[in-house]
Design an enzyme around this catalytic site. Structure first.
Site, PDB file in Angstrom:
ATOM      1  CG  ASP A  76      -0.246  -0.001   2.531  1.00 29.36           C
ATOM      2  OD1 ASP A  76       0.993   0.217   2.559  1.00 29.36           O
ATOM      3  OD2 ASP A  76      -0.907  -0.211   3.555  1.00 29.36           O
ATOM      4  CG  ASP A  92      -5.969  -5.584   1.868  1.00 34.15           C
ATOM      5  OD1 ASP A  92      -5.667  -5.282   3.042  1.00 34.15           O
ATOM      6  OD2 ASP A  92      -6.519  -4.778   1.082  1.00 34.15           O
ATOM      7  CB  CYS A 129     -10.562 -27.089   7.590  1.00 34.81           C
ATOM      8  SG  CYS A 129      -9.017 -26.190   7.354  1.00 34.81           S
ATOM      9  CB  CYS A 139      -5.382 -26.070   7.712  1.00 36.64           C
ATOM     10  SG  CYS A 139      -6.033 -25.898   9.386  1.00 36.64           S
ATOM     11  CB  CYS A 195      -8.452 -28.821  10.656  1.00 31.70           C
ATOM     12  SG  CYS A 195      -9.270 -27.243  11.021  1.00 31.70           S
ATOM     13  CG  HIS A 231      -8.734 -22.940  10.902  1.00 32.49           C
ATOM     14  ND1 HIS A 231      -9.155 -24.013  10.142  1.00 32.49           N
ATOM     15  CD2 HIS A 231      -9.823 -22.155  11.084  1.00 32.49           C
ATOM     16  CE1 HIS A 231     -10.454 -23.886   9.894  1.00 32.49           C
ATOM     17  NE2 HIS A 231     -10.881 -22.775  10.455  1.00 32.49           N
TER      18      HIS A 231
END
Lengths: 385, 385
Positions: free
Chosen positions: B91, B277, B315, B317, B320, B346
């Site tokens: 930014d 974002d 999930c 990940c 998880c 996660h």
């Protein structure tokens, strides 16, 4: 699988060995990262596996207070609760009762204390310490012992040592009861759990000898040396370790509790120690103190602000493969928790690599040479003193 | 490789696209995790790659203050400094100047302010914002814009919008100067850097239209919508996004800055947005607020103390796959920084999986159905209200 320990080969007093545990094999000499509250601070379990940790330590005191041993037993034990499938050793809680808890009253019965978290009252007896670890289901449980402050008189050390032996007897008796059959209110989550005795006696060798003899007479799967690395001169610690090891059975594992520096690991392996644990690599990492083959680094130091080299050019850990000292300093100065994570991964890799090199040296019977090289190397120096 | 953007297919207003950047390809619609100080808080870069992040955002304000853009330029730019080899968007610093800095004075020249860290003074002009991002070497730089507080009068919004357009012209002119040849004192660490303009105008569609027209007239590689998700009613935001997208060239990427919730992602993709974002997934994770396919979870809630199920059964990940809600609650309650790390991994996985599902739905031209299912699903509910 039951617990066993085999000495594979020796080089002087140094031993290369192997533990069998209900959660797999551990190569000795071994270093156990400290997983105080069911996690090694700032790590994920896969970091530990990556760094080469084969066994971690859990703190009974902390887990008893939060989330509680009964909750963990209902989850099937500590391994299942935290999702770590390799071996775990738990301490008895005694050390934290003596160093952290409030308003403690020690009697022959046990230790009464208040939680440092919320003041709630607990009574930790040898039987309860054994029961709690039975619920946690660690692969190696420790007996409850009295932790003596340093310095202590011979008289105080003798009285404390005698009490610790009585407590050790009660811990062993309780474990045998639990193994013999169901005991109401106690869930045994790991039937193959081993139990280690602890030799006390301060820095007085006559007391250490007496403690070692009495502890071996009770009979445990392994023997620890407690009450060391608590402020005594380092040469005195090495001397006590060297003498005490000679009083312990050669076929049982020997564990030096709470030690130590990389120097301590090398020096105590040289005296026949098989196991170590210490918060030094993890706590120092979170404070920006890093161990490298070129010396110790304080990453806060301004000299690293534009240093594009890795923390340790001889290290293969994720941190050293991917990041520069300049970036690690930035993360630390910016207060990013990733700094703690990357630093911890490195320091544990350094410690566990050192243990691997120690084991290789024993296997090739070049440990004397390794020890000499290690003490001549830059790794003992601070680059930021 | 220079920057380019290609729309591969569409489904209604939703677009499936692909960015080419000097640091590789990004599939759109995309969500950019926020790497404020050169790191996405509580993650290591490999976590981001594992979660499927193809591009991250860096904050110019924070990096300018610490460790400084010149230090980063001497390291070869932000990618090399932080060891992240995939695309980065930076930014302009404007948003933090307006939300975080102290004693700011805004004139047509630029923004003068004091660092929130140590009070040191800075002047951020459009030219300086461009130079700083040139030193950082992001793949996508943003123009400096004035960030209007909500609510604002039409008059205030018009004046601010006009100033932002003048600043955008100066930013573009400066970038072209930097691209044309060496400019003393400015190291260009990424010659292929693209620059996006930002449409402002508050919630006033006439101002948004004027801003869009003027910004497109200047000509940028992409166009962002700024000054949204700042407190206005959500339907108003969606309406502004929908109308503004229609004023932007169809072959250029469209970026909605600072948004948003999972709902916002779906709703704004439906209106033709390609990039997002937001700190929501990472900040919420550190506060124990977790996104799951079954609803939002506040992991501090006592109901999870003995919940052995994974955070989100759908999930894949690391968190998880390896840990229970009971363990994650324990880590959070115990104040372990690993809680922040596991939760962040996660939440980012949830966001980036949602983006993948969105892209799949567009590719198969089933986005309308996906959108309907998403809003009917439990994922929008809180399980702990």
């Amino acid at each position: 699988m039951a617990f066993s320990f085999t000495v594979r080969s020796t080089d002087g007093a140094a031993r290369l060995g192997e533990f069998q545990t209900p959660h797999g094999v551990v190569q000795a000499p071994t270093f156990m990262p400290v997983g105080t509250q069911g996690v090694v601070k700032a790590t994920r379990h896969r970091d530990l596996e990556e760094a080469g940790a084969e066994i971690i330590l859990g703190n009974t005191y902390h887990l008893l207070l939060r989330p509680g041993d009964e909750l963990i037993a209902r989850r099937g034990g500590l391994h299942r609760f935290i999702g770590w499938n390799r071996p775990i050793l738990t301490d008895s809680g005694g050390f934290q009762v003596f160093s952290l808890a409030q308003r403690r009253v020690i009697t022959d019965e046990g230790a009464e204390f208040q939680s440092h978290l919320d003041g709630s009252r607990y009574l930790l007896t040898p039987e309860r310490a054994t029961d709690i670890q039975s619920r946690l289901g660690s692969d190696i449980a420790m007996v409850l012992d009295e932790c003596l402050a340093f310095p202590a008189t011979h008289e105080a050390a003798a009285a404390s040592m005698t009490r610790s032996i009585q407590w050790a007897q009660r811990c062993r008796r309780r474990l045998l009861e639990l193994q013999a059959g169901p005991v109401a209110g106690v869930t045994v989550t790991n039937p193959g759990q081993a139990q280690f005795g602890i030799v006390q006696g301060g820095v007085f060798q006559d007391l250490r000898d007496e403690s070692a003899g009495a502890t071996v007479d009770i009979g445990f799967e392994g023997y620890a040396m407690g009450g060391l690395s608590v402020g005594e001169p380092i040469d005195q610690m090495y001397a006590v370790v060297g003498d005490t090891v000679g009083r312990l059975p050669p076929d049982a594992p020997r564990y030096l509790m709470g030690a130590g520096t990389p120097d301590d690991l090398v020096e105590c392996v040289a005296r026949g120690v098989d196991m170590f644990d210490c918060v030094l690599p993890t706590r120092n990492a979170r404070n920006g103190q890093l161990f490298t083959s070129e010396g110790r680094i304080n990453i806060r130091n301004a000299r690293y602000a534009e240093d594009d080299s890795p923390l340790d050019p001889r290290c293969g850990c994720y941190t050293c493969r991917h990041h520069s000292r300049a970036y690690l300093r930035h993360l630390y100065m910016a207060g990013e928790m990733t700094a703690g994570a990357l630093n911890t991964l490195h320091n544990l890799s350094y410690y566990l690599d050192t243990m691997r090199r120690i084991r290789d040296a024993i296997a090739f019977r070049t440990f004397d040479r390794f020890r000499l090289d290690f003490f001549r190397s830059a790794s003992r120096l601070s680059l930021d003193s």
